[in-house]
Write a protein that holds these residues in place. Structure first.
Motif, PDB file in Angstrom:
ATOM      1  N   TYR A  87     -10.825  38.550 -17.501  1.00  0.00           N
ATOM      2  CA  TYR A  87     -11.071  39.859 -16.890  1.00  0.00           C
ATOM      3  C   TYR A  87      -9.848  40.768 -16.953  1.00  0.00           C
ATOM      4  O   TYR A  87      -9.822  41.816 -16.310  1.00  0.00           O
ATOM      5  N   ARG A  88      -8.830  40.341 -17.691  1.00  0.00           N
ATOM      6  CA  ARG A  88      -7.619  41.145 -17.943  1.00  0.00           C
ATOM      7  C   ARG A  88      -6.983  41.661 -16.655  1.00  0.00           C
ATOM      8  O   ARG A  88      -6.528  42.788 -16.578  1.00  0.00           O
ATOM      9  N   GLY A  89      -7.021  40.835 -15.618  1.00  0.00           N
ATOM     10  CA  GLY A  89      -6.366  41.204 -14.369  1.00  0.00           C
ATOM     11  C   GLY A  89      -7.110  42.225 -13.535  1.00  0.00           C
ATOM     12  O   GLY A  89      -6.615  42.661 -12.496  1.00  0.00           O
ATOM     13  N   GLU A  90      -8.320  42.643 -13.955  1.00  0.00           N
ATOM     14  CA  GLU A  90      -9.092  43.584 -13.144  1.00  0.00           C
ATOM     15  C   GLU A  90      -9.482  42.911 -11.835  1.00  0.00           C
ATOM     16  O   GLU A  90      -9.507  41.688 -11.721  1.00  0.00           O
ATOM     17  N   GLN A  91      -9.831  43.701 -10.851  1.00  0.00           N
ATOM     18  CA  GLN A  91     -10.232  43.166  -9.555  1.00  0.00           C
ATOM     19  C   GLN A  91     -11.537  42.386  -9.679  1.00  0.00           C
ATOM     20  O   GLN A  91     -12.477  42.828 -10.332  1.00  0.00           O
ATOM     21  N   VAL A  92     -11.578  41.217  -9.046  1.00  0.00           N
ATOM     22  CA  VAL A  92     -12.747  40.350  -9.078  1.00  0.00           C
ATOM     23  C   VAL A  92     -13.072  39.923  -7.654  1.00  0.00           C
ATOM     24  O   VAL A  92     -12.197  39.490  -6.907  1.00  0.00           O
ATOM     25  N   VAL A  93     -14.352  40.069  -7.287  1.00  0.00           N
ATOM     26  CA  VAL A  93     -14.869  39.482  -6.055  1.00  0.00           C
ATOM     27  C   VAL A  93     -15.679  38.271  -6.503  1.00  0.00           C
ATOM     28  O   VAL A  93     -16.715  38.412  -7.159  1.00  0.00           O
ATOM     29  N   LEU A  94     -15.176  37.089  -6.191  1.00  0.00           N
ATOM     30  CA  LEU A  94     -15.798  35.844  -6.638  1.00  0.00           C
ATOM     31  C   LEU A  94     -16.736  35.315  -5.557  1.00  0.00           C
ATOM     32  O   LEU A  94     -16.328  35.122  -4.411  1.00  0.00           O
ATOM     33  N   VAL A  95     -17.995  35.099  -5.945  1.00  0.00           N
ATOM     34  CA  VAL A  95     -19.003  34.616  -5.019  1.00  0.00           C
ATOM     35  C   VAL A  95     -19.383  33.200  -5.450  1.00  0.00           C
ATOM     36  O   VAL A  95     -19.821  32.990  -6.574  1.00  0.00           O
ATOM     37  N   TRP A  96     -19.165  32.241  -4.536  1.00  0.00           N
ATOM     38  CA  TRP A  96     -19.536  30.862  -4.840  1.00  0.00           C
ATOM     39  C   TRP A  96     -19.948  30.130  -3.590  1.00  0.00           C
ATOM     40  O   TRP A  96     -19.877  30.670  -2.493  1.00  0.00           O
ATOM     41  N   ASP A  97     -20.400  28.892  -3.760  1.00  0.00           N
ATOM     42  CA  ASP A  97     -20.979  28.157  -2.636  1.00  0.00           C
ATOM     43  C   ASP A  97     -19.909  27.457  -1.805  1.00  0.00           C
ATOM     44  O   ASP A  97     -18.716  27.681  -1.987  1.00  0.00           O
ATOM     45  N   ALA A 101     -14.111  21.804  -2.765  1.00  0.00           N
ATOM     46  CA  ALA A 101     -13.022  22.229  -3.656  1.00  0.00           C
ATOM     47  C   ALA A 101     -12.873  23.752  -3.689  1.00  0.00           C
ATOM     48  O   ALA A 101     -11.789  24.268  -3.970  1.00  0.00           O
ATOM     49  N   HIS A 102     -13.946  24.480  -3.386  1.00  0.00           N
ATOM     50  CA  HIS A 102     -13.884  25.945  -3.376  1.00  0.00           C
ATOM     51  C   HIS A 102     -13.102  26.475  -2.175  1.00  0.00           C
ATOM     52  O   HIS A 102     -12.553  27.576  -2.230  1.00  0.00           O
ATOM     53  N   TRP A 103     -13.098  25.710  -1.085  1.00  0.00           N
ATOM     54  CA  TRP A 103     -12.519  26.214   0.157  1.00  0.00           C
ATOM     55  C   TRP A 103     -11.422  25.293   0.687  1.00  0.00           C
ATOM     56  O   TRP A 103     -11.055  25.366   1.860  1.00  0.00           O
ATOM     57  N   THR A 118     -10.733  38.185  -4.700  1.00  0.00           N
ATOM     58  CA  THR A 118     -11.250  38.060  -3.339  1.00  0.00           C
ATOM     59  C   THR A 118     -12.395  37.058  -3.384  1.00  0.00           C
ATOM     60  O   THR A 118     -13.209  37.097  -4.311  1.00  0.00           O
ATOM     61  N   LEU A 119     -12.464  36.171  -2.400  1.00  0.00           N
ATOM     62  CA  LEU A 119     -13.529  35.176  -2.349  1.00  0.00           C
ATOM     63  C   LEU A 119     -14.597  35.560  -1.335  1.00  0.00           C
ATOM     64  O   LEU A 119     -14.283  36.040  -0.251  1.00  0.00           O
ATOM     65  N   GLU A 120     -15.845  35.339  -1.706  1.00  0.00           N
ATOM     66  CA  GLU A 120     -16.982  35.492  -0.800  1.00  0.00           C
ATOM     67  C   GLU A 120     -17.822  34.231  -0.915  1.00  0.00           C
ATOM     68  O   GLU A 120     -17.939  33.656  -1.996  1.00  0.00           O
ATOM     69  N   ARG A 121     -18.423  33.836   0.185  1.00  0.00           N
ATOM     70  CA  ARG A 121     -19.189  32.587   0.208  1.00  0.00           C
ATOM     71  C   ARG A 121     -20.686  32.859   0.241  1.00  0.00           C
ATOM     72  O   ARG A 121     -21.159  33.692   1.014  1.00  0.00           O
ATOM     73  N   LEU A 122     -21.415  32.140  -0.604  1.00  0.00           N
ATOM     74  CA  LEU A 122     -22.875  32.198  -0.542  1.00  0.00           C
ATOM     75  C   LEU A 122     -23.347  31.513   0.736  1.00  0.00           C
ATOM     76  O   LEU A 122     -22.681  30.596   1.223  1.00  0.00           O
ATOM     77  N   TYR A 125     -27.062  26.265   1.477  1.00  0.00           N
ATOM     78  CA  TYR A 125     -28.378  25.871   0.976  1.00  0.00           C
ATOM     79  C   TYR A 125     -29.155  27.046   0.385  1.00  0.00           C
ATOM     80  O   TYR A 125     -30.348  27.199   0.611  1.00  0.00           O
ATOM     81  N   ALA A 126     -28.453  27.883  -0.382  1.00  0.00           N
ATOM     82  CA  ALA A 126     -29.116  29.044  -0.985  1.00  0.00           C
ATOM     83  C   ALA A 126     -28.786  29.156  -2.475  1.00  0.00           C
ATOM     84  O   ALA A 126     -28.319  30.193  -2.936  1.00  0.00           O
ATOM     85  N   PRO A 127     -29.034  28.095  -3.261  1.00  0.00           N
ATOM     86  CA  PRO A 127     -28.720  28.185  -4.691  1.00  0.00           C
ATOM     87  C   PRO A 127     -29.550  29.252  -5.402  1.00  0.00           C
ATOM     88  O   PRO A 127     -29.138  29.752  -6.448  1.00  0.00           O
ATOM     89  N   GLU A 128     -30.679  29.630  -4.808  1.00  0.00           N
ATOM     90  CA  GLU A 128     -31.513  30.648  -5.441  1.00  0.00           C
ATOM     91  C   GLU A 128     -30.843  32.025  -5.463  1.00  0.00           C
ATOM     92  O   GLU A 128     -31.305  32.933  -6.146  1.00  0.00           O
ATOM     93  N   LEU A 129     -29.742  32.188  -4.719  1.00  0.00           N
ATOM     94  CA  LEU A 129     -29.011  33.462  -4.723  1.00  0.00           C
ATOM     95  C   LEU A 129     -27.911  33.500  -5.780  1.00  0.00           C
ATOM     96  O   LEU A 129     -27.235  34.518  -5.917  1.00  0.00           O
ATOM     97  N   ASN A 130     -27.729  32.414  -6.506  1.00  0.00           N
ATOM     98  CA  ASN A 130     -26.667  32.383  -7.515  1.00  0.00           C
ATOM     99  C   ASN A 130     -27.291  32.479  -8.909  1.00  0.00           C
ATOM    100  O   ASN A 130     -27.974  31.557  -9.354  1.00  0.00           O
TER     101      ASN A 130
END
Length: 196
Positions: A87-97, A101-103, A118-122, A125-130
């Motif tokens: 992403y060449r250092g651009e801002q990223v909001v990462l959304v994961w479960d 290991a993620h947290w 920036t991290l955001e959490r799904l 029990y909502a894999p259908e949102l990913n």
């Protein structure tokens, strides 16, 4: 949340040399047979689907990683370092479960030093949102379906072909997002000027 960031969904999935059995076609009376060596070697895939929050014209971006074994915090940090380059250092909001290991403490410490991430959490029990779950489904129903490889390299090659297929169809990553019911809206709708 940064309104000019890439919204990136990340997920991991496992693959092995045991074939993903799927229904297929064959001449009448000639049932297809899959022969494999009952080899339990496993690999893990990490996929990141990114959508720009204010400029959909920039398209969706797919970043992919494959490794033997499974992911832990150290391996995921290496994936994120590659993602920063992607992403060449651009801002990223990462959304994961909520995978541990993620947290983990080490992951949170590493992320605290990153000004691009920036991290955001799904929700739990909502894999259908990913939308990455649909990426895995697409690969396993097509390139990995009924694949009885002798080596993990066979699985890696088939997976790479699937990633190329998805990357060459710009609508497919957007359809994965649409299937989740989530949308990415620009900060200013295209028909309104900012000075209105």
């Amino acid at each position: 949340m940064n309104t000019r960031a890439w919204i990136v969904f990340l997920d991991e999935s496992g693959v092995s040399l045991l074939p993903q059995i799927r229904r297929t076609y064959a001449p009448r009376g000639r049932t297809p047979l899959l022969r494999h060596r009952l080899n339990w070697k496993r690999a893990s895939m990490a996929g990141a689907l990114g959508y720009h929050s204010t400029d959909p014209e920039r398209g969706a971006r797919l970043c992919f990683h494959l490794k033997p074994g499974s992911y832990d915090t150290t391996a995921l940090i290496k994936v994120l370092e590659q993602m920063k380059t992607f992403y060449r250092g651009e801002q990223v909001v990462l959304v994961w479960d909520g995978l541990s290991a993620h947290w983990s403490r080490a992951m949170r410490a590493w992320v605290a030093e990153q000004d691009w991430l920036t991290l955001e959490r799904l929700p739990a029990y909502a894999p259908e949102l990913n939308p990455v779950e649909l990426l895995w489904s697409s690969l396993k129903k097509r390139e990995l379906a009924n694949l009885a490889g002798d080596h993990l390299a066979d699985v890696a090659d088939a997976t790479e072909q699937g990633i190329h297929r998805i990357n060459h169809n710009p609508q497919l990553p957007w359809s994965f997002l649409a299937h989740t019911g989530l949308t990415i809206h620009p900060a200013h709708p295209p028909n309104l000027r900012k000075d209105q």
